[in-house]
Write an enzyme that holds these catalytic residues in place. Structure first.
Site, short mmCIF file in Angstrom:
data_model
loop_
_atom_site.label_atom_id
_atom_site.label_comp_id
_atom_site.label_asym_id
_atom_site.label_seq_id
_atom_site.Cartn_x
_atom_site.Cartn_y
_atom_site.Cartn_z
N TYR A 179 28.21 90.98 3.02
CA TYR A 179 27.33 90.11 3.79
C TYR A 179 27.92 89.77 5.15
O TYR A 179 29.10 89.96 5.42
CB TYR A 179 27.04 88.81 3.03
N HIS A 188 38.48 84.91 11.91
CA HIS A 188 37.16 84.29 11.92
C HIS A 188 36.84 83.68 13.28
O HIS A 188 37.45 82.70 13.70
CB HIS A 188 37.06 83.23 10.83
N HIS A 218 36.09 92.56 6.79
CA HIS A 218 37.33 92.38 6.03
C HIS A 218 37.03 92.15 4.56
O HIS A 218 35.90 91.90 4.17
CB HIS A 218 38.17 91.25 6.62
N TRP A 236 26.00 82.82 1.51
CA TRP A 236 26.45 83.83 0.54
C TRP A 236 26.23 83.34 -0.88
O TRP A 236 25.83 84.11 -1.73
CB TRP A 236 27.90 84.25 0.78
N CYS A 285 36.19 81.00 -3.18
CA CYS A 285 36.05 82.18 -2.32
C CYS A 285 37.40 82.37 -1.64
O CYS A 285 38.17 81.43 -1.52
CB CYS A 285 35.04 81.96 -1.22
N GLU A 334 32.02 90.26 5.59
CA GLU A 334 32.91 90.58 4.48
C GLU A 334 32.35 91.60 3.49
O GLU A 334 31.16 91.59 3.19
CB GLU A 334 33.23 89.29 3.69
N GLU A 342 31.12 85.13 9.38
CA GLU A 342 31.75 85.74 8.20
C GLU A 342 31.20 87.16 8.14
O GLU A 342 29.99 87.37 8.30
CB GLU A 342 31.39 84.99 6.91
N GLU A 345 43.44 75.85 -4.68
CA GLU A 345 42.35 75.00 -4.21
C GLU A 345 41.95 73.94 -5.23
O GLU A 345 41.57 72.83 -4.85
CB GLU A 345 41.11 75.84 -3.88
N HIS A 354 40.33 85.54 0.21
CA HIS A 354 40.70 86.87 0.68
C HIS A 354 41.90 87.38 -0.11
O HIS A 354 42.94 86.71 -0.12
CB HIS A 354 41.07 86.82 2.16
#
Length: 184
Positions: free
Chosen positions: A107, A28, A35, A164, A70, A118, A116, A90, A72
């Site tokens: 987006y 980032h 990604h 997003w 959110c 992704e 971002e 989290e 990855h």
């Protein structure tokens, strides 16, 4: 002393096919490569949505309100496992009844010079447990009725919400996956 390996982010081509990995700290920036990611909207048993405010020191979109979780998926990790992993880490909650909502969502957004970029399937589901956030990830959390969530995003605090999340919420409504907010 245990050395923790850096989280690997899966780089993809325009078709969403994996083409390599990079350690998360290298991904980032102002020229973020495309990604894999995911977004999940998790609801309490009473139908309220769990929303989170990103920690103030996060690299991307710090301090902004957003959907539940959110993140990855790692190399070879499916989205459901990645969502469960991140929700536990989290927020300290478990995930149930996960289903795809916007499987082809993609987006690009920029905030304070960090981009971002992704391929980011969106999921709906439920959570179990009482949120106990990791303060390095989540600054605050709330449970909101969908209509209140959308009102805050569109009318009251537009700039306080991740781009997003605002776009995904509109698309989720348009797809008929949650009741539309009154007056929209």
């Amino acid at each position: 002393m245990t050395v923790t390996a850096a989280e690997l982010i899966v780089l993809v081509d325009d078709d969403g096919t994996a083409i390599g990995t990079l350690p998360k700290p290298l991904v980032h920036h102002g020229e973020t490569p495309l990604h894999r990611a995911f977004s999940a909207y998790l609801f309490a048993d009473d139908g309220r949505l769990l929303v989170t405010r990103r920690a103030a020191d996060k690299q991307t979109f710090p301090g902004m309100w957003t959907n539940t979780v959110c993140g990855h998926p790692g190399p070879g990790e499916d989205d459901a496992d990645a969502i469960a992993r991140r929700a536990s880490f989290e927020l300290g909650v478990e995930v149930a009844d996960l289903r795809p909502a916007l499987p082809g969502y993609r987006y690009r957004a920029e905030f304070r010079g960090v981009v971002e970029n992704e391929v980011c399937p969106v999921y709906l589901g439920r959570f179990a447990g009482t949120p106990g956030p990791d303060p390095s990830e989540v600054g605050e959390w709330e449970l909101l009725e969908w209509a209140a969530f959308r009102r805050r995003q569109e009318d009251e605090e537009r700039d306080a919400w991740s781009p997003w999340c605002r776009e995904q919420a509109r698309l989720i409504e348009q797809a008929g996956l949650v009741p539309p907010s009154p007056g929209r």
